[in-house]
Design an enzyme around this catalytic site. Structure first.
Site, PDB file in Angstrom:
ATOM      1  N   LYS A  64     -41.227  13.310  -1.571  1.00  0.00           N
ATOM      2  CA  LYS A  64     -42.408  14.105  -1.907  1.00  0.00           C
ATOM      3  C   LYS A  64     -42.325  15.523  -1.337  1.00  0.00           C
ATOM      4  O   LYS A  64     -42.902  16.444  -1.887  1.00  0.00           O
ATOM      5  CB  LYS A  64     -43.678  13.418  -1.402  1.00  0.00           C
ATOM      6  CG  LYS A  64     -43.871  11.963  -1.820  1.00  0.00           C
ATOM      7  CD  LYS A  64     -44.285  11.816  -3.262  1.00  0.00           C
ATOM      8  CE  LYS A  64     -44.818  10.433  -3.627  1.00  0.00           C
ATOM      9  NZ  LYS A  64     -44.012   9.285  -3.271  1.00  0.00           N
TER      10      LYS A  64
HETATM   11  C1  LIG Z   1     -43.806   8.129  -4.008  1.00  0.00           C
HETATM   12  C2  LIG Z   1     -42.614   7.328  -3.727  1.00  0.00           C
HETATM   13  C3  LIG Z   1     -41.995   6.586  -4.730  1.00  0.00           C
HETATM   14  C4  LIG Z   1     -42.532   6.488  -6.127  1.00  0.00           C
HETATM   15  O1  LIG Z   1     -42.495   7.733  -6.810  1.00  0.00           O
HETATM   16  P1  LIG Z   1     -43.428   7.963  -8.071  1.00  0.00           P
HETATM   17  O2  LIG Z   1     -43.277   9.414  -8.387  1.00  0.00           O
HETATM   18  O3  LIG Z   1     -44.818   7.626  -7.632  1.00  0.00           O
HETATM   19  O4  LIG Z   1     -42.953   7.061  -9.154  1.00  0.00           O
HETATM   20  C5  LIG Z   1     -40.833   5.908  -4.398  1.00  0.00           C
HETATM   21  N1  LIG Z   1     -40.333   5.922  -3.144  1.00  0.00           N
HETATM   22  C6  LIG Z   1     -40.923   6.615  -2.162  1.00  0.00           C
HETATM   23  C7  LIG Z   1     -40.337   6.573  -0.808  1.00  0.00           C
HETATM   24  C8  LIG Z   1     -42.073   7.344  -2.419  1.00  0.00           C
HETATM   25  O5  LIG Z   1     -42.653   8.044  -1.448  1.00  0.00           O
END
Ligand SMILES: *Cc1c(COP(=O)(O)O)cnc(C)c1O
Length: 469
Positions: free
Chosen positions: A113
């Site tokens: 993120k």
């Molecule tokens: C947010 C997240 C996901 C999922 O990603 P999306 O964009 O919601 O599909 C997978 N792994 C981790 C570690 C995340 O923080």
């Protein structure tokens, strides 16, 4: 470039306008009126670029209302070696069996993120400064979005963050990361409920137009288009690093929950990047895996949303999925609107008539993993390569192995570092994963969090008291 709503009810807006909004006024999501195309020639001209400059090139196709020099300054401020602990920003590491890891977790919160959020923090401060206004970010997080947003926006001028998280459903490390921030513009609210219930509160607040306008509510959850655009960059970067010449194909495997990350892969592919397959991996919460297998989209109620060992994927209603469906139905906003009406009425919709296109036209395939799969995958990757992967990345590796093809590199997106989910690493290998040196004593720092029931009125009151006006 102008943006329209997936449900057809928004006058076209610029990038900077949709940046500060959550849902479109008609309940839909903002999408580009037309996707920019990148020719093979342009793509080759980007081969030597450092990440920040590649980010500038890609984002300039979407943020056409930000002057070039300013945008270049923002991407260079966002993607620094200091913030990402890596000269490459996104390193590519080979595993075995045709797989490589695309390292998206070198940022301050050790999860992917940060890739989008660090840019968002820069561009928010920039646009708010230009407009002489303030913004109150209200979001819900199942872990990683919240901390990434808080780290990107802490101390930024003109912004406050109100982040709802499901009480008791995040790892000790995730809690420590968020709740240890003491910045006055950062507010953590732990609600007694699951992620989707917290998300409902955020949606209700954003849907209350009087409240939204009065308190200048904004969003950084994964429906924010700027995040999707910033994530498109690393698909280009991964392709450029994994290939030697024009036209070579690469597949990506993506651990998925809200459909944000893999949507960016879909956008990159639609822009002309030679992506062969987009491999969607879920955990036991397999709503998306089921959709790509059957064509039926059937989100689960909260009580059927399991708490798993890849908790950032414990999501049953994928916020970004509507943007993909918009493309799937030929960008027919009326059809999207009708589908989401039937979803509200019947709890599901059926697009199995379009199923033959999922793979042939869009490259999508899917699979799911279980807790046992993740443990076994963490062990096997460690035994065979000495690389330690986190449980979310393990979901991706497990599913990716079923879709590897000779001669086509399979890049698994590393969505978090193992130290963030050390409990599961310990279960798999009999010893914990250690955090990077600078975060060793994170869990012993004092924490700052408000615990509340999952109650709209209570959350609203808290925001009224603490909002930037
Ligand atoms: C947010 C997240 C996901 C999922 O990603 P999306 O964009 O919601 O599909 C997978 N792994 C981790 C570690 C995340 O923080």
């Amino acid at each position: 470039m102008k943006y329209v709503s997936t449900r057809g009810g928004m006058t076209p807006l610029q990038f900077s306008d949709i940046l500060l909004e959550g849902l479109a006024p008609d309940g839909g999501l903002a999408v580009p009126e037309q996707l920019p195309q990148v020719s093979a020639e342009t793509l080759e001209s980007w081969r030597g670029l450092p990440y920040a400059d590649l980010a500038y090139e890609v984002l300039s196709l979407f943020a056409t209302d930000i002057p070039a020099d300013d945008l270049r300054r923002l991407t260079r401020a966002a993607y620094t070696q200091e913030t990402f602990n890596s000269e490459d920003i996104v390193p590519l590491r080979p595993l075995d069996g045709g797989l490589s890891l695309l390292g998206l977790s070198e940022g301050p919160t050790l999860a992917f993120k940060d890739m989008a959020m660090q840019f968002l923090g820069q561009v928010f401060e920039y646009v708010l400064g230009k407009r002489g206004t303030t913004l109150n970010i209200v979001g819900a997080t199942s872990g990683d979005t919240g901390s990434a947003a808080e780290y990107a926006l802490r101390g930024k001028r003109g912004v406050a963050v109100f982040m709802l998280s499901p009480h008791g459903r995040m790892s000790a490390f995730q809690r420590a990361q968020m709740y240890s921030l003491q910045d006055e513009n950062i507010h953590n609210i732990a609600v007694r409920g699951v992620f989707d219930e917290a998300q409902d509160i955020v949606k209700a607040l954003a849907g209350d137009l009087a409240f939204k306008t009065r308190y200048r509510l904004g969003a950084v959850n994964s429906i924010n288009w700027a995040r999707i655009a910033a994530q498109v960059v690393y698909y280009f970067h991964g392709w450029l690093r994994a290939t030697g010449k024009a036209g070579e194909e690469v597949s990506f495997a993506v651990p998925s929950g809200n459909f944000g990350n893999i949507l960016s892969g879909h956008i990159a592919r639609s822009m002309g990047l030679p992506i062969r397959r987009l491999v969607l991996a879920t955990n036991e919460n397999n709503v998306l895996e089921e959709f790509f297998r059957t064509g039926v989209y059937r989100p689960r109620p909260a009580e059927q949303t399991y708490a798993t060992s890849s908790p950032s994927m414990d999501i049953s209603r994928a916020s970004n999925f509507e943007r993909f469906v918009f493309d799937l139905v030929g960008r027919d906003a009326g059809r999207v609107k009708a589908l989401w009406e039937s979803l509200a009425r019947d709890g599901s919709f059926d697009l199995s008539d379009l199923k033959p296109q999922f793979e042939t036209r869009y490259g999508f395939v899917s699979g799911a993993s279980s807790h046992e799969d993740r443990l076994a995958t963490i062990r096997s990757v460690y035994d065979e390569t000495g690389v330690l992967i986190d449980p979310h990345t393990a979901d991706g590796v497990k599913v990716a192995r079923d879709f590897v093809e000779p001669g086509v590199p399979m890049l698994v997106l590393e969505t978090a570092l193992p130290a963030k989910f050390s409990e599961t690493i310990e279960e798999a290998l009999g010893r914990p994963a250690t955090p990077p040196g600078n975060l060793a004593d994170l869990e012993s720092l004092p924490q700052r969090v408000e615990i509340m029931d999952c109650d709209l009125a209570e959350v609203r009151r808290f925001i009224e008291l603490h909002a930037k006006v």
